[in-house]
Design an enzyme around this catalytic site. Structure first.
Site, PDB file in Angstrom:
ATOM      1  N   ASN A  25       0.852  -1.178   0.000  1.00  0.00           N
ATOM      2  CA  ASN A  25       0.000   0.000   0.000  1.00  0.00           C
ATOM      3  C   ASN A  25       0.896   1.239   0.000  1.00  0.00           C
ATOM      4  O   ASN A  25       1.789   1.361   0.839  1.00  0.00           O
ATOM      5  CB  ASN A  25      -0.902  -0.037   1.248  1.00  0.00           C
ATOM      6  CG  ASN A  25      -1.924   1.060   1.260  1.00  0.00           C
ATOM      7  OD1 ASN A  25      -1.574   2.235   1.178  1.00  0.00           O
ATOM      8  ND2 ASN A  25      -3.181   0.694   1.378  1.00  0.00           N
ATOM      9  N   HIS A  45      -3.539   0.691  -3.310  1.00  0.00           N
ATOM     10  CA  HIS A  45      -3.632  -0.363  -2.304  1.00  0.00           C
ATOM     11  C   HIS A  45      -2.564  -1.412  -2.592  1.00  0.00           C
ATOM     12  O   HIS A  45      -1.964  -1.421  -3.670  1.00  0.00           O
ATOM     13  CB  HIS A  45      -5.019  -0.996  -2.337  1.00  0.00           C
ATOM     14  CG  HIS A  45      -6.069  -0.152  -1.679  1.00  0.00           C
ATOM     15  ND1 HIS A  45      -7.281  -0.669  -1.298  1.00  0.00           N
ATOM     16  CD2 HIS A  45      -6.089   1.157  -1.325  1.00  0.00           C
ATOM     17  CE1 HIS A  45      -8.009   0.282  -0.736  1.00  0.00           C
ATOM     18  NE2 HIS A  45      -7.308   1.403  -0.748  1.00  0.00           N
ATOM     19  N   GLU A  71      -2.652  -4.628  -3.288  1.00  0.00           N
ATOM     20  CA  GLU A  71      -2.900  -5.469  -4.455  1.00  0.00           C
ATOM     21  C   GLU A  71      -2.673  -4.691  -5.754  1.00  0.00           C
ATOM     22  O   GLU A  71      -2.083  -5.214  -6.701  1.00  0.00           O
ATOM     23  CB  GLU A  71      -4.335  -6.021  -4.422  1.00  0.00           C
ATOM     24  CG  GLU A  71      -4.632  -6.906  -3.232  1.00  0.00           C
ATOM     25  CD  GLU A  71      -5.156  -6.162  -2.004  1.00  0.00           C
ATOM     26  OE1 GLU A  71      -5.793  -6.815  -1.169  1.00  0.00           O
ATOM     27  OE2 GLU A  71      -4.932  -4.934  -1.877  1.00  0.00           O
ATOM     28  N   CYS A 102     -10.304  -5.311  -0.422  1.00  0.00           N
ATOM     29  CA  CYS A 102     -11.462  -4.420  -0.398  1.00  0.00           C
ATOM     30  C   CYS A 102     -12.251  -4.593  -1.706  1.00  0.00           C
ATOM     31  O   CYS A 102     -11.848  -5.336  -2.601  1.00  0.00           O
ATOM     32  CB  CYS A 102     -11.001  -2.976  -0.243  1.00  0.00           C
ATOM     33  SG  CYS A 102     -10.167  -2.326  -1.715  1.00  0.00           S
ATOM     34  N   CYS A 126     -10.117  -3.701  -4.884  1.00  0.00           N
ATOM     35  CA  CYS A 126      -9.124  -4.716  -5.240  1.00  0.00           C
ATOM     36  C   CYS A 126      -9.803  -6.016  -5.667  1.00  0.00           C
ATOM     37  O   CYS A 126      -9.337  -6.681  -6.591  1.00  0.00           O
ATOM     38  CB  CYS A 126      -8.167  -4.931  -4.084  1.00  0.00           C
ATOM     39  SG  CYS A 126      -7.161  -3.442  -3.762  1.00  0.00           S
ATOM     40  N   ASP A 171      -8.075   4.949   4.557  1.00  0.00           N
ATOM     41  CA  ASP A 171      -7.759   3.893   3.600  1.00  0.00           C
ATOM     42  C   ASP A 171      -9.007   3.126   3.184  1.00  0.00           C
ATOM     43  O   ASP A 171      -9.149   2.760   2.023  1.00  0.00           O
ATOM     44  CB  ASP A 171      -6.727   2.927   4.181  1.00  0.00           C
ATOM     45  CG  ASP A 171      -6.179   1.987   3.126  1.00  0.00           C
ATOM     46  OD1 ASP A 171      -5.599   2.483   2.141  1.00  0.00           O
ATOM     47  OD2 ASP A 171      -6.329   0.760   3.271  1.00  0.00           O
TER      48      ASP A 171
END
Length: 159
Positions: free
Chosen positions: A55, A66, A68, A93, A96, A156
């Site tokens: 991240n 993020h 990923e 999330c 992602c 975030d």
């Protein structure tokens, strides 16, 4: 936001899986050391690590960086993702998870879901194999971060 989700026992991971997950964990630690959010990810194909990332929202002032997303960006263009596995220290999330679905990544290995539920059911509903490790190092790292930087964590996850 701590939920124990029912899940089947995770299958044994081979040494390549463990090495790729370790790259994701090390990336999360790097992000934390840089003053960012400790979430790391890695992408592998046939047991070979392609890339890892963490991240970088804070470091790059980039709202979609993020873990990923950073790992996929580091991997660069791939002809196909259908033979890859994405490893991530925290449940993905919605953003992602959508990217995983978009690129048809068939398998995701997740470090933990205790500190953030993520979108595992969305991934499963779209045919993604989700392997939950329940890695205590990931839980401890996120719980400490969330306690020390609650405002950054809320930013975030858009809370």
């Amino acid at each position: 936001m701590t939920h124990e989700q029912p899940h089947s026992h995770a299958p044994e991971l081979d040494s390549a899986d463990l090495a790729a997950f370790e790259a994701a964990f090390e990336a999360a630690q790097k992000g934390l050391a840089e003053g960012g959010i400790p979430i790391g990810a890695a992408l592998a194909r046939d047991g070979v690590l392609i890339a890892s990332g963490h991240n970088e929202r804070v470091q790059n002032a980039d709202p979609i960086a993020h873990g990923e997303m950073s790992a996929l960006r580091a991997a660069g263009r791939q002809r196909s993702y259908r033979d890859t596995t994405l490893y991530t220290t925290l449940a993905p999330c919605a953003m992602c998870a959508g990217t995983i679905i978009q690129f048809k990544i068939p398998r995701v290995v997740v470090g933990e879901v205790h500190t953030f539920d993520g979108e595992l059911e969305l991934l499963r509903s779209r045919g993604v194999e989700v392997v939950l490790l329940d890695d205590q190092r990931c839980v401890d790292m996120m719980r400490t971060f969330q306690a020390e930087r609650p405002e950054l964590w809320a930013e975030d996850i858009a809370e």
